[in-house]
Design an enzyme around this catalytic site. Structure first.
Site, PDB file in Angstrom:
ATOM      1  N   ASP A  60      -6.080 -10.631   6.316  1.00  0.00           N
ATOM      2  CA  ASP A  60      -4.622 -10.576   6.141  1.00  0.00           C
ATOM      3  C   ASP A  60      -3.908 -10.690   7.493  1.00  0.00           C
ATOM      4  O   ASP A  60      -3.016  -9.903   7.814  1.00  0.00           O
ATOM      5  CB  ASP A  60      -4.221  -9.274   5.449  1.00  0.00           C
ATOM      6  CG  ASP A  60      -2.886  -9.400   4.709  1.00  0.00           C
ATOM      7  OD1 ASP A  60      -2.422 -10.541   4.507  1.00  0.00           O
ATOM      8  OD2 ASP A  60      -2.302  -8.368   4.349  1.00  0.00           O
ATOM      9  N   PHE A  88       0.816  -1.212   0.000  1.00  0.00           N
ATOM     10  CA  PHE A  88       0.000   0.000   0.000  1.00  0.00           C
ATOM     11  C   PHE A  88       0.852   1.265   0.000  1.00  0.00           C
ATOM     12  O   PHE A  88       0.333   2.347  -0.181  1.00  0.00           O
ATOM     13  CB  PHE A  88      -0.917   0.023   1.227  1.00  0.00           C
ATOM     14  CG  PHE A  88      -2.033  -0.963   1.134  1.00  0.00           C
ATOM     15  CD1 PHE A  88      -3.220  -0.634   0.501  1.00  0.00           C
ATOM     16  CD2 PHE A  88      -1.895  -2.224   1.666  1.00  0.00           C
ATOM     17  CE1 PHE A  88      -4.252  -1.557   0.415  1.00  0.00           C
ATOM     18  CE2 PHE A  88      -2.926  -3.146   1.583  1.00  0.00           C
ATOM     19  CZ  PHE A  88      -4.103  -2.804   0.955  1.00  0.00           C
TER      20      PHE A  88
END
Length: 638
Positions: free
Chosen positions: A474, A360
């Site tokens: 996750d 990210f």
């Protein structure tokens, strides 16, 4: 017959002492707390000027202050006393660490015990925890002054007063305000304004009515209460109850003060003497606004004109470049930071401030100039495939979740397509660095086991403890961060999905990290709580064995962590899978439990995996049954 003088004197003295003791036991008034008969706990303390401070700007703290003498609401012989009515009044102040961001609040409490050792901070106000919240056996009445919106408790906003019985879903609540007789309407009050406010709580046993009234300190008690609800407290109060205050902070923190307190067990509480109340500490002026006052004189007309024109130009430009807040920002709205402040906090997003980097983008260490508070700023990459969608997901999920073992999102920023998320700073970084990096000292077993319990508690909250089911998708060591006390906090909600209890999420896109993905995801693509459990099982093995789920460079029989631990179990040597860096320094029962639970979680059939509630009970030693024979549960492997 005349009664001797010495007998009269003795009787009078006896009656006087009895009356005095009963009066002291049932009522008191403190205009400041020097010499107050209080039991203090947690962060609570009495400052030199007599001010009672329940909590300060330390995060995830709780504080208690209770009158030491229990109040008699029932008697063993007669059941109920003749009148359960009581009255109390106190002056309080909440001074937030960050402007417009309270955390979390305080409550006037009536409790059967002064022991709050099982309570947790944040949204539980230091009174309850996730397992006992709402139990009728609590016998607790609380009047909450809540400064954080907690949807799991059906809060209507982040600035309300509520009446709580045995739990934090209020039986009645209302936004903080007071009735003005002059204006004939309710006027809003900000609980975290830092200004002293006064609260009255009155219970009429005959009418079975509880009234709660709020007002500015300098105002008279309003004619109309803020809350008035019918309630029979005979079902709540037990024989002896303690009265006092409980307060807590979370990721965001506030100074919570009580300036004065009056209580009467059997009548109207005595009025506080506002003039005698201790003063609040002077507020720390924000550096952000220092030096912005412009001195103008009548002789400087020309300068004044220039300033006005410049101000108008600045305002026009600001409006031109100001971004419009979208609907989701209004709904979820954690604190919005200015880009300028975050730029300064991270020293211009210097490489030297980078804490880590992932799919990210980079995460930077920062220090807010206004408060010296340390933060972590995630700057989402422009070329990130998830982009705005992931950003909105993280804002909406993390902005509303409140748990001591989650990394708290405290704010965000959007500027010209740049996406920035502001988190609590975790000084010890991510868990994987301690497990696998030679730069960090290895964690001992007690620390590892506690971290497993921390993450288990966080996942249980996500799966069962919130208003919706949150699928993390996750779970892994690199997404578990460690605070200053090396306690585990689950973070990174960029892949999270929300769904209602009893339903499935509307997604068929596989997401997560190789090695942690449940086998059914490759077939259906649908994440469930069971797929989170699978990842948590791999995570448990990861922590116990000190190695990653997949090690391509290792011997063929040790490439896959789950298969390797299973082989160790088959030959009766499951403890051989433990991390060599521990050098055998662990509790064998705990290590075996973790390894076996990890294998149970990695079963191929989702329905055969334990739930997070079962896992948490086993890790906390509270399971009502022994761990089932693993041979039965692992039959699918053979």
């Amino acid at each position: 017959m005349a009664i001797p003088n010495h007998i009269v004197t003795t009787l009078c003295l006896s009656l006087f002492l009895t009356f005095s003791f009963g009066q002291d036991e049932g009522q008191f008034v403190y205009n400041g707390f020097h010499g107050a008969n209080l039991q203090l706990g947690g962060s609570a303390k009495i400052l030199p000027n007599g001010l009672l401070q329940l909590t300060n700007t330390l995060k995830h703290r709780l504080g208690h202050a209770l009158y030491k003498v229990p109040m008699s609401f029932k008697t063993p012989s007669s059941g109920f006393v003749s009148n359960l009515s009581f009255s109390t009044s106190f002056v309080f102040s909440m001074v937030p660490e960050l402007p417009n961001s309270g955390g979390h609040g305080l409550a006037f409490t009536i409790s059967p015990s002064m022991d709050f050792s099982q309570a947790v901070p944040s949204q539980y106000f230091g009174i309850f925890n996730i397992s006992n919240n709402g139990l009728p056996t609590n016998h607790v009445l609380a009047i909450e002054l809540d400064t954080v919106l907690s949807p799991e408790f059906k809060d209507e906003d982040a600035n309300h007063v509520g009446i709580d019985v045995d739990g934090l879903i209020s039986v009645a609540s209302a936004p903080a305000s007071y009735y003005s007789g002059e204006e004939k309407k309710n006027i809003r009050l900000e609980l975290i304004s830092g200004n002293p406010l006064q609260l009255w709580v009155d219970y009429d046993e005959e009418k079975k009515r509880l009234d709660v009234t709020l007002a500015p300190t300098r105002s008279f008690k309003p004619d109309r209460p803020l809350l008035s609800t019918s309630i029979d407290l005979s079902r709540v109060l037990v024989e002896h109850m303690y009265v006092g205050f409980s307060s807590s902070t979370g990721t965001l923190a506030s100074d919570h003060y009580i300036l004065g307190w009056s209580f009467n067990r059997s009548g109207q509480a005595q009025s506080l003497d506002i003039a005698k109340l201790p003063s609040l500490p002077s507020r720390k002026k924000s550096r952000q606004y220092a030096g912005k006052i412009v001195m103008l004189s009548s002789a400087g007309g020309a300068i004044f004109l220039v300033v006005v024109i410049a101000g108008a130009t600045y305002t026009t430009r600001k409006k031109r470049y100001e971004e419009v807040r979208e609907e989701w920002e209004t709904i979820y709205g954690p604190q919005r930071f200015s880009y300028k402040n975050l730029y300064k906090a991270t020293k211009g997003f210097k490489e030297s401030e980078v804490l880590g980097e992932g799919g990210f983008g980079k995460v930077y260490r920062g220090t807010l100039a206004s408060t010296d508070a340390q933060i972590a700023v995630k700057k989402v990459s422009h070329n990130s495939k998830q982009g705005m969608k992931a950003f909105v997901t993280e804002i909406s999920a993390m902005g509303r979740l409140r748990h001591r073992n989650l990394v708290q999102l405290i704010g965000y920023c959007r500027r010209k397509g740049e996406l920035l998320l502001v988190y609590d700073f975790m000084p010890n970084g991510s868990l994987d660095r301690f497990l696998f990096s030679a730069e960090k000292p290895s964690l001992n077993w007690a620390q590892r086991f506690r971290i497993l319990r921390d993450v288990s508690s966080a996942l249980l909250y996500l799966h069962e403890g919130w208003e919706q089911v949150v699928l993390h998708r996750d779970v892994k060591a690199s997404n578990v961060l460690l605070d200053a006390d090396l306690k585990g906090r689950l973070g990174d909600f960029g892949l999270a999905r929300l769904c209602d209890h009893g339903t499935n999420p509307q997604t068929t896109q596989v997401a997560g990290t190789v090695g942690y993905l449940a086998p059914e995801l490759s077939r259906t693509g649908k994440a469930t709580t069971s797929s989170d459990v699978f990842a948590f099982g791999v995570f448990m093995l990861e922590v116990a064995c000190g190695r990653t789920p997949i090690e391509p460079q290792g011997p063929p029989e040790e490439v896959d962590l789950v298969d390797w631990v299973l082989e160790c179990w088959k030959v009766g040597a499951i403890l051989d899978a433990s991390d060599p860096k521990l050098e055998g320094d662990f509790l064998a029962d705990e290590m075996e439990l973790v390894l076996k639970l990890g294998l149970l979680c990695s079963r191929s059939l989702p329905a055969k995996r334990p739930t997070m509630r079962q896992l948490t009970q086993y890790l906390d030693g509270k399971a009502t049954t022994d761990l089932p024979e693993i041979q039965v549960f692992l039959g699918a492997y053979f």
